[in-house]
Motif scaffolding. Structure first.
Motif, PDB file in Angstrom:
ATOM      1  N   PRO A   8       0.954  -1.201  -0.196  1.00 26.48           N
ATOM      2  CA  PRO A   8       0.181  -0.155   0.099  1.00 26.48           C
ATOM      3  C   PRO A   8       0.932   1.150   0.142  1.00 26.48           C
ATOM      4  O   PRO A   8       0.426   2.165  -0.571  1.00 26.48           O
ATOM      5  N   GLN A   9       2.055   1.075   0.594  1.00 25.32           N
ATOM      6  CA  GLN A   9       2.997   2.397   0.644  1.00 25.32           C
ATOM      7  C   GLN A   9       3.379   2.960  -0.863  1.00 25.32           C
ATOM      8  O   GLN A   9       3.638   4.206  -1.097  1.00 25.32           O
ATOM      9  N   VAL A  10       3.241   2.105  -1.743  1.00 20.96           N
ATOM     10  CA  VAL A  10       3.590   2.218  -3.091  1.00 20.96           C
ATOM     11  C   VAL A  10       2.861   3.285  -3.828  1.00 20.96           C
ATOM     12  O   VAL A  10       3.306   4.259  -4.585  1.00 20.96           O
ATOM     13  N   GLY A  11       1.784   3.610  -2.846  1.00 20.10           N
ATOM     14  CA  GLY A  11       0.743   4.876  -3.636  1.00 20.10           C
ATOM     15  C   GLY A  11       1.332   5.970  -3.226  1.00 20.10           C
ATOM     16  O   GLY A  11       1.444   6.832  -4.608  1.00 20.10           O
ATOM     17  N   LEU A  12       1.929   6.248  -2.377  1.00 20.49           N
ATOM     18  CA  LEU A  12       2.695   7.518  -1.931  1.00 20.49           C
ATOM     19  C   LEU A  12       4.023   7.652  -3.000  1.00 20.49           C
ATOM     20  O   LEU A  12       4.036   8.865  -3.483  1.00 20.49           O
ATOM     21  N   ILE A  13       4.614   6.760  -2.911  1.00 19.09           N
ATOM     22  CA  ILE A  13       5.903   6.653  -3.855  1.00 19.09           C
ATOM     23  C   ILE A  13       5.564   7.079  -5.125  1.00 19.09           C
ATOM     24  O   ILE A  13       6.062   7.841  -5.936  1.00 19.09           O
ATOM     25  N   TRP A  14       4.386   6.604  -5.997  1.00 20.18           N
ATOM     26  CA  TRP A  14       4.262   6.529  -7.355  1.00 20.18           C
ATOM     27  C   TRP A  14       3.433   8.055  -7.367  1.00 20.18           C
ATOM     28  O   TRP A  14       3.659   8.925  -8.435  1.00 20.18           O
ATOM     29  N   ALA A  15       2.613   8.556  -6.572  1.00 14.50           N
ATOM     30  CA  ALA A  15       2.155   9.686  -6.666  1.00 14.50           C
ATOM     31  C   ALA A  15       2.979  10.950  -6.589  1.00 14.50           C
ATOM     32  O   ALA A  15       3.080  11.964  -7.350  1.00 14.50           O
ATOM     33  N   THR A  16       4.121  10.758  -5.695  1.00  9.54           N
ATOM     34  CA  THR A  16       5.007  11.769  -5.584  1.00  9.54           C
ATOM     35  C   THR A  16       5.943  11.699  -6.876  1.00  9.54           C
ATOM     36  O   THR A  16       6.099  12.790  -7.357  1.00  9.54           O
ATOM     37  N   THR A  17       6.098  10.780  -7.447  1.00  8.95           N
ATOM     38  CA  THR A  17       7.092  10.573  -8.868  1.00  8.95           C
ATOM     39  C   THR A  17       6.153  11.087  -9.855  1.00  8.95           C
ATOM     40  O   THR A  17       6.728  11.808 -10.573  1.00  8.95           O
ATOM     41  N   VAL A  18       4.841  10.795  -9.883  1.00  5.56           N
ATOM     42  CA  VAL A  18       3.999  11.424 -10.983  1.00  5.56           C
ATOM     43  C   VAL A  18       3.832  12.799 -11.059  1.00  5.56           C
ATOM     44  O   VAL A  18       4.041  13.712 -11.912  1.00  5.56           O
ATOM     45  N   LEU A  19       3.846  13.433  -9.821  1.00  5.16           N
ATOM     46  CA  LEU A  19       3.630  14.873  -9.528  1.00  5.16           C
ATOM     47  C   LEU A  19       5.083  15.658  -9.390  1.00  5.16           C
ATOM     48  O   LEU A  19       5.121  16.844  -9.892  1.00  5.16           O
ATOM     49  N   THR A  20       6.074  14.947  -8.997  1.00 13.15           N
ATOM     50  CA  THR A  20       7.458  15.720  -8.978  1.00 13.15           C
ATOM     51  C   THR A  20       8.191  15.002  -9.954  1.00 13.15           C
ATOM     52  O   THR A  20       8.361  15.454 -11.168  1.00 13.15           O
ATOM     53  N   ASN A  21       9.234  14.087  -9.615  1.00 12.53           N
ATOM     54  CA  ASN A  21      10.012  13.462 -10.433  1.00 12.53           C
ATOM     55  C   ASN A  21      10.539  12.119  -9.703  1.00 12.53           C
ATOM     56  O   ASN A  21      10.023  11.661  -8.709  1.00 12.53           O
ATOM     57  N   ILE A  22      11.547  11.480 -10.495  1.00  8.62           N
ATOM     58  CA  ILE A  22      11.701  10.249  -9.871  1.00  8.62           C
ATOM     59  C   ILE A  22      12.906  10.461  -8.746  1.00  8.62           C
ATOM     60  O   ILE A  22      12.700   9.411  -7.915  1.00  8.62           O
ATOM     61  N   TYR A  23      13.380  11.355  -8.697  1.00  4.64           N
ATOM     62  CA  TYR A  23      14.093  11.731  -7.284  1.00  4.64           C
ATOM     63  C   TYR A  23      13.224  12.126  -6.128  1.00  4.64           C
ATOM     64  O   TYR A  23      13.378  11.449  -5.121  1.00  4.64           O
ATOM     65  N   GLY A  24      11.956  12.716  -6.605  1.00 11.95           N
ATOM     66  CA  GLY A  24      11.002  12.851  -5.427  1.00 11.95           C
ATOM     67  C   GLY A  24      10.430  11.478  -4.935  1.00 11.95           C
ATOM     68  O   GLY A  24      10.329  11.207  -3.637  1.00 11.95           O
ATOM     69  N   GLY A  25      10.219  10.536  -6.058  1.00 14.04           N
ATOM     70  CA  GLY A  25       9.775   9.283  -5.750  1.00 14.04           C
ATOM     71  C   GLY A  25      10.829   8.403  -4.900  1.00 14.04           C
ATOM     72  O   GLY A  25      10.083   7.676  -3.787  1.00 14.04           O
ATOM     73  N   MET A  26      12.175   8.644  -5.145  1.00 15.45           N
ATOM     74  CA  MET A  26      12.971   7.800  -4.222  1.00 15.45           C
ATOM     75  C   MET A  26      13.153   8.448  -3.076  1.00 15.45           C
ATOM     76  O   MET A  26      13.282   7.514  -2.071  1.00 15.45           O
ATOM     77  N   ALA A  27      12.691   9.731  -2.736  1.00 16.25           N
ATOM     78  CA  ALA A  27      13.010  10.358  -1.503  1.00 16.25           C
ATOM     79  C   ALA A  27      11.792   9.793  -0.655  1.00 16.25           C
ATOM     80  O   ALA A  27      12.017   9.468   0.637  1.00 16.25           O
ATOM     81  N   SER A  28      10.545   9.600  -1.141  1.00 18.23           N
ATOM     82  CA  SER A  28       9.317   9.071  -0.624  1.00 18.23           C
ATOM     83  C   SER A  28       9.648   7.639  -0.276  1.00 18.23           C
ATOM     84  O   SER A  28       9.390   7.079   1.085  1.00 18.23           O
ATOM     85  N   MET A  29      10.463   6.950  -0.880  1.00 21.36           N
ATOM     86  CA  MET A  29      10.815   5.525  -0.599  1.00 21.36           C
ATOM     87  C   MET A  29      11.715   5.299   0.621  1.00 21.36           C
ATOM     88  O   MET A  29      11.675   4.373   1.253  1.00 21.36           O
ATOM     89  N   ALA A  30      12.581   6.378   0.392  1.00 21.23           N
ATOM     90  CA  ALA A  30      13.767   6.409   1.689  1.00 21.23           C
ATOM     91  C   ALA A  30      12.930   6.606   2.855  1.00 21.23           C
ATOM     92  O   ALA A  30      13.376   5.954   3.736  1.00 21.23           O
ATOM     93  N   ALA A  31      11.873   7.485   2.808  1.00 18.47           N
ATOM     94  CA  ALA A  31      11.084   7.858   3.972  1.00 18.47           C
ATOM     95  C   ALA A  31      10.639   6.627   4.447  1.00 18.47           C
ATOM     96  O   ALA A  31      10.007   6.644   5.805  1.00 18.47           O
ATOM     97  N   LEU A  32       9.869   5.696   3.687  1.00 15.88           N
ATOM     98  CA  LEU A  32       9.393   4.570   3.966  1.00 15.88           C
ATOM     99  C   LEU A  32      10.122   3.439   4.294  1.00 15.88           C
ATOM    100  O   LEU A  32       9.592   2.160   4.198  1.00 15.88           O
ATOM    101  N   SER A  33      11.268   3.549   3.974  1.00 14.23           N
ATOM    102  CA  SER A  33      12.169   2.194   3.877  1.00 14.23           C
ATOM    103  C   SER A  33      12.278   1.422   5.015  1.00 14.23           C
ATOM    104  O   SER A  33      12.200   0.131   4.752  1.00 14.23           O
ATOM    105  N   ASP A  34      11.932   1.739   6.104  1.00 19.55           N
ATOM    106  CA  ASP A  34      12.005   1.099   7.452  1.00 19.55           C
ATOM    107  C   ASP A  34      10.835  -0.279   7.268  1.00 19.55           C
ATOM    108  O   ASP A  34      10.819  -1.256   7.820  1.00 19.55           O
ATOM    109  N   SER A  35       9.680   0.248   6.677  1.00 20.51           N
ATOM    110  CA  SER A  35       8.453  -0.612   6.569  1.00 20.51           C
ATOM    111  C   SER A  35       8.156  -1.180   5.380  1.00 20.51           C
ATOM    112  O   SER A  35       7.169  -1.810   5.338  1.00 20.51           O
ATOM    113  N   LEU A  36       8.886  -0.679   4.429  1.00 22.99           N
ATOM    114  CA  LEU A  36       8.585  -1.283   2.966  1.00 22.99           C
ATOM    115  C   LEU A  36       9.312  -2.576   2.601  1.00 22.99           C
ATOM    116  O   LEU A  36      10.537  -3.079   2.985  1.00 22.99           O
TER     117      LEU A  36
END
Length: 328
Positions: A58-86
């Motif tokens: 389910p956390q992938v929703g935030l990662i992809w939404a961030t990527t779609v609206l910003t860029n791949i680096y933004g999506g990677m930043a979201s993934m990093a913030a969720l890395s402990d639970s992903l």
């Protein structure tokens, strides 16, 4: 180099840079404000049920939404913030990575597409739809066949302080944006000089001949091949800038603009973006080879649907060269 030649390069590069900047900057500001207000996070939460249906966490929703609206680096930043639970396997990372590659920085990039002469609504919807369908197919097929089920560790992302943070404050964002725009200007100048050299050395004609079989499948005019190739390799903003400039000089048909910009929308910055997604643990066959073949297949379908005798083709032919291309 003569002063006249350098002045021509300067004028052409400046015109292209100002055109792209007038398109990109307002959209970048709106997206930044939305990110600061938490609207991107809300969009990610809204996508949570859909991600579960695709077979992704389910956390992938935030990662992809961030990527779609910003860029791949933004999506990677979201993934990093969720890395402990992903917790994801190679197949899931590959599915998400492909979705990020198909659809990222959509507001800004489709604004460039619109200026270049194709429908931002159609090409944007195309990117999102293909991303979702492709990601779902990869996740479902790999799970059913037991392929690429090895777990992927994101521990390294949590340790990277440059990634593991939210939207930047205003001053860092302004500095980062200025640097990005300066990079865009530098790349545009280099591309203009390189393309001129290749044209003078007749290398452009050789590349076009080599690309002819692919061009026939995609329906592109041969003269649009070099510019489209630049965008595929370097990025949509750069390829879009070249097409905007060339369309005014060479009078590309609405159909050619639609096909070239649909191609760039689905597959661009092939080198840099692919390397970023590979670093996340994705499979190269899924995010590069198969994605390229799928893109070519989609372009072949659009080319067939826009033949002069079809309803869509007649609609495109009826448009003037200065109007945006409308989708069917």
């Amino acid at each position: 180099m003569s002063l006249a030649y350098l002045n021509t390069i300067r004028q052409r590069s400046t015109r292209m840079f100002l055109t792209i900047t007038r398109i990109m900057v307002p959209v970048m500001v709106v997206v930044y404000v939305a990110d600061r207000l938490g609207l991107v996070r809300l969009a990610g939460e809204a996508l949570t049920p859909a991600m579960a249906m695709l077979g992704l966490p389910p956390q992938v929703g935030l990662i992809w939404a961030t990527t779609v609206l910003t860029n791949i680096y933004g999506g990677m930043a979201s993934m990093a913030a969720l890395s402990d639970s992903l917790q994801m396997n190679v197949a899931q990372v590959s599915a998400l990575g492909a979705m990020m590659l198909f659809a990222h920085n959509v507001p800004t990039e489709q604004s460039v597409v619109r200026k270049a002469g194709a429908s931002a609504l159609f090409t944007g919807a195309l990117r999102l739809t293909v991303g979702i369908v492709y990601g779902a197919a990869v996740a479902w097929i790999c799970q059913a066949m037991g392929w690429l089920q090895d777990p992927v560790s994101f521990a390294w992302m949590g340790q990277d302080t440059a990634l593991n943070q939210g939207p930047p404050d205003l001053l860092p964002w302004l500095i980062s944006t200025a640097r990005s725009l300066l990079l865009v200007l530098g790349v545009i100048v280099c591309m203009v000089i390189l393309l001129d050299i290749l044209e003078r050395l007749k290398i452009t004609r050789l590349v076009t001949r080599l690309l002819t079989p692919i061009l026939r499948l995609s329906g592109l005019e041969e003269r649009a091949a070099p510019l489209t190739t630049v965008g595929v390799l370097l990025g949509l903003a750069y390829g879009g800038a070249l097409i905007i400039d060339a369309a005014e000089r060479e009078n590309y048909s609405p159909r050619t603009r639609l096909l070239a910009l649909s191609w760039l929308s689905l597959c661009h910055a092939l080198i840099e973006d692919t390397i970023l997604i590979l670093a996340l643990g994705a499979d190269i066959w899924i995010i590069l080879v198969l994605r390229g073949l799928v893109t070519l297949g989609i372009l072949a379908a659009i080319a067939a649907l826009t033949q002069p005798h079809t309803w869509w083709g007649k609609r495109l032919a009826a448009q003037t060269d200065t109007r945006p291309v409308a989708p069917a």
